[in-house]
Write a protein that holds these residues in place. Structure first.
Motif, PDB file in Angstrom:
ATOM      1  N   GLY A   4       0.894  -1.338  -0.069  1.00 46.61           N
ATOM      2  CA  GLY A   4      -0.038   0.002  -0.001  1.00 46.61           C
ATOM      3  C   GLY A   4       0.900   0.942   0.016  1.00 46.61           C
ATOM      4  N   LEU A   5       2.044   1.196   0.574  1.00 52.00           N
ATOM      5  CA  LEU A   5       2.936   2.194   0.536  1.00 52.00           C
ATOM      6  C   LEU A   5       3.912   1.769  -0.462  1.00 52.00           C
ATOM      7  N   ASP A   6       3.950   1.814  -1.828  1.00 49.90           N
ATOM      8  CA  ASP A   6       4.495   1.209  -2.749  1.00 49.90           C
ATOM      9  C   ASP A   6       5.431   2.386  -3.526  1.00 49.90           C
ATOM     10  N   VAL A   7       6.708   2.272  -3.680  1.00 47.45           N
ATOM     11  CA  VAL A   7       7.525   2.983  -4.313  1.00 47.45           C
ATOM     12  C   VAL A   7       7.520   2.688  -5.792  1.00 47.45           C
ATOM     13  N   THR A   8       7.079   3.602  -6.451  1.00 47.21           N
ATOM     14  CA  THR A   8       6.956   3.287  -7.999  1.00 47.21           C
ATOM     15  C   THR A   8       7.673   3.662  -8.959  1.00 47.21           C
ATOM     16  N   ASP A   9       8.609   4.753  -8.551  1.00 45.89           N
ATOM     17  CA  ASP A   9       9.461   5.495  -9.581  1.00 45.89           C
ATOM     18  C   ASP A   9      10.813   6.033  -8.837  1.00 45.89           C
ATOM     19  N   ALA A  10      11.666   6.217  -9.560  1.00 42.99           N
ATOM     20  CA  ALA A  10      13.055   6.858  -8.751  1.00 42.99           C
ATOM     21  C   ALA A  10      13.934   7.246 -10.057  1.00 42.99           C
ATOM     22  N   VAL A  11      14.252   8.508  -9.703  1.00 41.71           N
ATOM     23  CA  VAL A  11      15.175   9.232 -10.645  1.00 41.71           C
ATOM     24  C   VAL A  11      16.199   9.899  -9.873  1.00 41.71           C
ATOM     25  N   GLU A  12      17.556  10.156 -10.300  1.00 44.90           N
ATOM     26  CA  GLU A  12      18.590  10.935  -9.928  1.00 44.90           C
ATOM     27  C   GLU A  12      18.238  12.272 -10.118  1.00 44.90           C
ATOM     28  N   ALA A  13      18.288  13.161  -9.122  1.00 40.25           N
ATOM     29  CA  ALA A  13      17.935  14.744  -9.249  1.00 40.25           C
ATOM     30  C   ALA A  13      18.964  15.299 -10.118  1.00 40.25           C
ATOM     31  N   ARG A  14      18.617  15.823 -11.110  1.00 37.64           N
ATOM     32  CA  ARG A  14      19.620  16.499 -12.020  1.00 37.64           C
ATOM     33  C   ARG A  14      19.086  18.050 -12.245  1.00 37.64           C
ATOM     34  N   THR A  15      18.129  18.463 -11.692  1.00 34.00           N
ATOM     35  CA  THR A  15      17.417  19.690 -11.925  1.00 34.00           C
ATOM     36  C   THR A  15      17.121  20.192 -10.601  1.00 34.00           C
ATOM     37  N   SER A  16      16.752  21.528 -10.433  1.00 30.61           N
ATOM     38  CA  SER A  16      16.504  22.083  -9.231  1.00 30.61           C
ATOM     39  C   SER A  16      15.000  22.409  -9.132  1.00 30.61           C
ATOM     40  N   GLY A  17      14.480  22.385  -7.824  1.00 29.62           N
ATOM     41  CA  GLY A  17      13.059  22.859  -7.817  1.00 29.62           C
ATOM     42  C   GLY A  17      11.827  21.819  -7.852  1.00 29.62           C
ATOM     43  N   LEU A  18      12.154  20.550  -7.398  1.00 33.13           N
ATOM     44  CA  LEU A  18      11.041  19.787  -7.550  1.00 33.13           C
ATOM     45  C   LEU A  18       9.614  20.199  -6.823  1.00 33.13           C
ATOM     46  N   ALA A  19       9.709  20.833  -5.705  1.00 33.78           N
ATOM     47  CA  ALA A  19       8.626  21.347  -4.966  1.00 33.78           C
ATOM     48  C   ALA A  19       8.119  22.493  -5.965  1.00 33.78           C
ATOM     49  N   ASP A  20       8.804  23.199  -6.548  1.00 34.62           N
ATOM     50  CA  ASP A  20       8.229  24.250  -7.525  1.00 34.62           C
ATOM     51  C   ASP A  20       7.566  23.720  -8.543  1.00 34.62           C
ATOM     52  N   ARG A  21       7.624  22.427  -9.077  1.00 39.38           N
ATOM     53  CA  ARG A  21       7.286  21.812 -10.353  1.00 39.38           C
ATOM     54  C   ARG A  21       5.824  21.245  -9.802  1.00 39.38           C
ATOM     55  N   LEU A  22       5.322  21.123  -8.416  1.00 31.13           N
ATOM     56  CA  LEU A  22       4.311  20.509  -8.086  1.00 31.13           C
ATOM     57  C   LEU A  22       3.334  21.636  -7.911  1.00 31.13           C
ATOM     58  N   GLN A  23       2.578  22.002  -9.129  1.00 33.58           N
ATOM     59  CA  GLN A  23       1.607  23.224  -9.248  1.00 33.58           C
ATOM     60  C   GLN A  23       0.046  22.850  -9.068  1.00 33.58           C
ATOM     61  N   ALA A  24      -0.245  21.610  -9.398  1.00 31.68           N
ATOM     62  CA  ALA A  24      -1.445  21.240  -9.193  1.00 31.68           C
ATOM     63  C   ALA A  24      -1.733  19.785  -9.217  1.00 31.68           C
ATOM     64  N   SER A  25      -2.774  19.375  -8.722  1.00 29.34           N
ATOM     65  CA  SER A  25      -3.080  17.710  -8.439  1.00 29.34           C
ATOM     66  C   SER A  25      -4.478  17.640  -9.275  1.00 29.34           C
ATOM     67  N   VAL A  26      -4.379  16.205  -9.675  1.00 29.97           N
ATOM     68  CA  VAL A  26      -5.581  15.644 -10.162  1.00 29.97           C
ATOM     69  C   VAL A  26      -6.098  14.735  -9.156  1.00 29.97           C
ATOM     70  N   TRP A  27      -7.535  14.932  -8.847  1.00 29.78           N
ATOM     71  CA  TRP A  27      -8.138  14.034  -7.950  1.00 29.78           C
ATOM     72  C   TRP A  27      -9.093  13.265  -8.718  1.00 29.78           C
ATOM     73  N   GLU A  28      -9.637  12.007  -8.222  1.00 33.06           N
ATOM     74  CA  GLU A  28     -10.767  11.448  -8.613  1.00 33.06           C
ATOM     75  C   GLU A  28     -11.462  11.284  -7.030  1.00 33.06           C
ATOM     76  N   ILE A  29     -12.820  11.486  -7.262  1.00 34.81           N
ATOM     77  CA  ILE A  29     -13.717  11.868  -6.089  1.00 34.81           C
ATOM     78  C   ILE A  29     -14.912  10.838  -6.310  1.00 34.81           C
ATOM     79  N   ARG A  30     -15.058   9.632  -5.661  1.00 37.53           N
ATOM     80  CA  ARG A  30     -16.017   8.741  -5.798  1.00 37.53           C
ATOM     81  C   ARG A  30     -17.192   8.923  -4.865  1.00 37.53           C
ATOM     82  N   LEU A  31     -18.465   9.103  -5.331  1.00 31.92           N
ATOM     83  CA  LEU A  31     -19.588   9.528  -4.573  1.00 31.92           C
ATOM     84  C   LEU A  31     -20.593   8.490  -4.838  1.00 31.92           C
ATOM     85  N   ASP A  32     -20.453   7.380  -3.947  1.00 29.40           N
ATOM     86  CA  ASP A  32     -21.277   6.377  -3.892  1.00 29.40           C
ATOM     87  C   ASP A  32     -22.830   6.807  -3.387  1.00 29.40           C
TER      88      ASP A  32
END
Length: 267
Positions: free
Chosen positions: A90-118
């Motif tokens: 359930g806590l699964d590491v799905t991807d890994a890359v070596e950091a070669r650029t700066s500003g990962l947090a700055d690239r997290l500008q938006a999220s896509v969410w799925e909301i299930r309404l039973d």
């Protein structure tokens, strides 16, 4: 010192783990996997781990990110496999890359969410979405450590649409699915804020708690509403960068000597 960026998930019952719970589980996984971590200085050194925009407790996620600093070089994919095996299902590491650029947090500008309404008809959800999007402002309230705070949930929403699927519940009832793209602003607007806004604007009140999952987060294309992979620039930089061997060969050729000869031309 090497920096590795990881993508991980929160699935199933593990969506109820708090961010602090995950931090403890991840640091145990680092020890089990014998990762050569770099540590902070001071009387109580801590492994150098940077967490970015964690999902709220109770929501699932397919796209959580963090960065670790290593004291020795490791292959990212090998490291990913070891860490994934050291974390609970359930806590699964799905991807890994070596950091070669700066500003990962700055690239997290938006999220896509799925909301299930039973228990909510797709037509009812569609009407509520139309009312929400038509509003210039949707004020919602949230309790913070400084008391109740009121803010606009509409301004952060880049995209919101309703679809339907056949429910997997025993009664076989259909349910509505909302796809939400929300900008990361201050204060942060969360999926439950948008659900509260749907109640305010259209009196939409699901009979059971919504199941919320983050599908992606990254850079936002405002025209299309697309959210792109924040690790892509690191992969592109790795592809564009010459290998160590190529770099050595180029340097020695420019210096006028081959790797097999000394400065006087003798082997």
């Amino acid at each position: 010192m090497q920096r590795i960026r990881l993508r991980y998930t929160k699935r199933g019952r593990l969506r109820f783990t708090s961010h602090r719970d995950f931090q403890r589980a991840f640091e145990r996984a680092l020890r089990r996997a014998e990762v050569p971590m770099a540590y902070s200085a001071g009387f109580t050194p801590h492994p150098k781990v940077s967490y970015a925009n964690a999902a709220p407790t109770g929501t699932g996620s397919e796209a959580e990110y963090l960065e670790i600093q290593l004291a020795a070089h490791r292959d990212p994919e090998t490291l990913r496999t070891l860490l994934d095996a050291s974390l609970p299902d359930g806590l699964d590491v799905t991807d890994a890359v070596e950091a070669r650029t700066s500003g990962l947090a700055d690239r997290l500008q938006a999220s896509v969410w799925e909301i299930r309404l039973d228990g909510v008809a797709p037509e009812e959800a569609g009407r509520a979405v139309e009312a929400f999007l038509a509003a210039e402002e949707v004020l919602v309230e949230r309790r913070t450590k400084n008391g109740m705070r009121s803010f606009d949930a509409r301004g952060a929403v880049a995209q919101l649409e309703a679809t339907s699927i056949h429910s997997d519940r025993p009664d076989g009832n259909a349910c509505a699915i909302l796809r939400l793209v929300v900008r990361h602003l201050t204060p942060a607007v969360r999926p439950d804020d948008v659900l509260f806004g749907l109640r305010v604007t259209a009196d939409l009140a699901p009979p059971v708690p919504a199941a919320v999952t983050r599908l992606a987060q990254g850079l936002l294309d405002e025209e299309t509403g697309t959210v792109t992979d924040p690790l892509a620039p690191d992969r592109d930089a790795a592809t564009a960068a010459p290998s160590t061997a190529d770099g050595l060969s180029t340097a020695t050729v420019q210096g006028g000597a081959s790797p097999a000869t000394s400065g006087d031309g003798t082997a």
